[in-house]
Scaffold this motif. Structure first.
Motif, PDB file in Angstrom:
ATOM      1  N   PHE A  68       0.836  -1.202   0.000  1.00 50.11           N
ATOM      2  CA  PHE A  68       0.000   0.000   0.000  1.00 50.11           C
ATOM      3  C   PHE A  68       0.876   1.258   0.000  1.00 50.11           C
ATOM      4  O   PHE A  68       0.589   2.226  -0.724  1.00 50.11           O
ATOM      5  N   ILE A  81       1.856   1.805  -3.417  1.00 47.31           N
ATOM      6  CA  ILE A  81       0.743   2.362  -4.214  1.00 47.31           C
ATOM      7  C   ILE A  81       0.686   3.878  -4.072  1.00 47.31           C
ATOM      8  O   ILE A  81       0.495   4.611  -5.042  1.00 47.31           O
ATOM      9  N   THR A  83      -9.889   6.730   3.864  1.00 49.39           N
ATOM     10  CA  THR A  83     -10.136   5.357   4.321  1.00 49.39           C
ATOM     11  C   THR A  83     -11.619   5.148   4.620  1.00 49.39           C
ATOM     12  O   THR A  83     -12.128   4.035   4.502  1.00 49.39           O
TER      13      THR A  83
END
Ligand code: AVI
Length: 325
Positions: free
Chosen positions: A47, A50, A162
């Motif tokens: 992540f 990313i 999130t």
């Protein structure tokens, strides 16, 4: 200053909740496994990778936005609050906020004790005078905060959009849990990714270098590692699609051929073309984002976006808005 022991530590190895979610998620139709299980150590590293991809605009957009509004944040939030971050904290974003508002303490909350330990140590090095009080636990439910911050006014920090990884009803539950954890008079600074064209959205979740694909496929590898799985990972492919009705990017793992495997001793078969749904990333318009916050017990008081309107940071307070019933 880092409080050494991490409270209430949990091991991710053969976590019974992971086992239950995977066995249940592979057995029901459509097959779906909650996205929270992406984040073992490898998943967290992927992540991080990313967030540095050219196609993945949210992190750099939100980081630049935070930087640009730092003086306004200082004015709207003020000094002396305990910053409670829901998540282990990002090396890029958290220091901008902490540097801008002169907080009295920093409490990062994360389910992964390992990741939390590393990121907290790094933060404590950068802010040697700030009490850093990491808390390992599941912030989806109200959590008792460390006694050291009990008397301080709180600022919840939930960047990265999130909240978009939850269905709206779960997002509202989370906002309410945050309100219960932080208490009356708290503020919340939350990042929300905005609705935009699929020419931007799809590449952000299906990058040319294949990092997002590896992130998605790591879930199957994690199942094999931790739950005695025999999933033939090479027989699955990453898919990212835009679901217009639900206003969300969906990530799936599609079977390239009929496959049979076991997890925790239980047999499963998936037909060619069938998918396992692994993540939703909801995108909110300005009204939808504010409504979500109100439904969760937070009243928006300020809102900032980047010049393209791709990403929003909203400051809200745990005060019911006064209005007619
Ligand atoms: C953590 N979360 C906000 C990311 C997102 O954009 O929904 C997770 C992610 N999934 C694929 N790429 C990034």
């Amino acid at each position: 200053m880092l409080k050494q022991e991490i409270e209430d530590g949990q091991s991710s190895l053969a976590d019974p909740a992971f086992r239950a979610d995977v066995l249940n998620g592979l057995s029901t139709r459509p097959r779906a496994i909650p996205a929270r299980w992406f984040y073992d150590r490898r998943g967290s590293e992927l992540f991080e990778a990313i967030t540095a991809l050219p196609e993945y605009y949210p992190t750099r957009t939100e980081t630049a936005l935070l930087q640009g509004i730092a003086p306004e944040l200082a004015e709207a939030i003020g000094p002396g609050r305990a910053v409670v971050e829901f998540g282990a904290g990002s090396a890029a974003k958290t220091p901008i906020l902490l540097g801008a508002i002169d907080p009295a303490a920093y409490v990062p909350i994360d389910i992964s004790a390992d990741f939390l330990r590393d990121s907290s140590a790094e933060l404590a090095r950068r802010f040697p005078d700030l009490p850093v009080l990491p808390l390992a636990g599941d912030f989806l439910r109200p959590l008792p905060l460390p006694a050291e911050v009990a008397a301080l006014p709180k600022l919840g920090f939930f960047p990265g959009s999130t909240i978009g990884n939850m269905d709206p009803h779960a997002g509202v539950d989370l906002l309410r849990a945050m309100r219960a954890s932080l208490g009356e008079g708290a503020q919340l600074l939350i990042g929300m990714d905005r609705v935009k064209g699929t020419e931007v959205l799809i590449p952000a979740y299906d990058d040319a270098a294949g990092v997002t694909a590896r992130f998605n496929l790591n879930l199957l590898e994690r199942i094999n590692r931790e739950l005695g799985g025999t999933i033939p990972v090479a027989d699955f492919r990453h898919r990212a699609i835009w679901n217009e009705d639900a206003s969300r990017i969906e990530m799936h793992l599609a079977a390239l051929r009929d496959v049979e495997f076991r997890v925790d001793g239980r047999p499963f078969s998936i037909q060619q073309g069938e998918t396992i749904h692994t993540e939703n990333s909801h995108k909110y318009g300005p009204r939808g984002g504010r409504l979500l916050l109100r439904a969760g017990g937070w009243t928006p008081i300020r809102e900032w976006t980047d010049p393209q309107g791709w990403f929003a940071l909203i400051l809200a307070e745990a005060q019911p808005a006064r209005s007619a019933p």
